[in-house]
Design a protein around this motif. Structure first.
Motif, PDB file in Angstrom:
ATOM      1  N   SER A  99      23.305   4.694 -38.478  1.00  0.00           N
ATOM      2  CA  SER A  99      22.728   4.344 -37.180  1.00  0.00           C
ATOM      3  C   SER A  99      21.588   3.354 -37.397  1.00  0.00           C
ATOM      4  CB  SER A  99      22.211   5.583 -36.457  1.00  0.00           C
ATOM      5  OG  SER A  99      21.533   5.224 -35.272  1.00  0.00           O
ATOM      6  N   ARG A 101      19.092   3.478 -35.474  1.00  0.00           N
ATOM      7  CA  ARG A 101      17.931   4.263 -35.074  1.00  0.00           C
ATOM      8  C   ARG A 101      17.340   4.947 -36.297  1.00  0.00           C
ATOM      9  NH1 ARG A 101      20.855   8.025 -30.952  1.00  0.00           N
ATOM     10  NH2 ARG A 101      22.633   7.518 -32.291  1.00  0.00           N
ATOM     11  N   ARG A 105      18.235  12.778 -38.632  1.00  0.00           N
ATOM     12  CA  ARG A 105      19.082  13.457 -37.662  1.00  0.00           C
ATOM     13  C   ARG A 105      20.226  14.104 -38.419  1.00  0.00           C
ATOM     14  NH1 ARG A 105      15.242  12.387 -35.281  1.00  0.00           N
ATOM     15  NH2 ARG A 105      15.019  11.507 -33.175  1.00  0.00           N
ATOM     16  N   GLY A 110      23.864  11.674 -33.679  1.00  0.00           N
ATOM     17  CA  GLY A 110      22.768  10.875 -34.196  1.00  0.00           C
ATOM     18  C   GLY A 110      23.226   9.646 -34.979  1.00  0.00           C
TER      19      GLY A 110
END
Length: 124
Positions: A99, A101, A105, A110
């Motif tokens: 990810s 992000r 997670r 996620g």
């Protein structure tokens, strides 16, 4: 579009080890987190480990400590999973995920990008 490709799966005997690799199609510095999951037939996809851009990492508390180690090589745009003392219950398709992000997670949601998976079969 980020593309991930796993390799290193195969057939191994109980007690054996494997090192799975995940090649990333773009510079991994743009990825906030990368992780490994696995899915056995008839079961949900299971979290194994995650590592972030800042090298913060976590491995599932459901796994025996030390059996699975996650690492990354930013220069080679690769993610690795070292799996030791394998048991037949570890038989599954192993997936690399990523990810853009950041942060740790552990849930499927996620991660936004997934590889096609590599089969790991542990014989008894």
């Amino acid at each position: 579009q980020v593309q991930l490709v796993e390799s290193g799966g195969g057939l191994v005997q109980t007690g054996g080890s494997l090192r799975l690799s995940c090649a990333v199609s773009e510079g991994s510095f743009t990825l906030g987190r990368m992780g490994w999951f696995r899915q056995a037939p008839g079961k949900e996809r299971e979290f194994i480990g995650v590592i972030t851009q800042s090298d913060e990492s976590a491995v599932s508390a459901d796994l025996v400590p030390g059996r699975f180690t996650i690492s990354r090589d930013k220069g080679e745009n690769s993610l690795y999973l070292q799996a030791n003392s394998l048991e037949p219950e570890d038989t599954a398709v192993y997936y690399c995920a990523a990810s853009q992000r950041g942060g740790v997670r552990t849930n499927v949601g996620g991660f936004d990008y997934w590889g096609p998976g590599t089969q790991v079969t542990v014989s008894s």
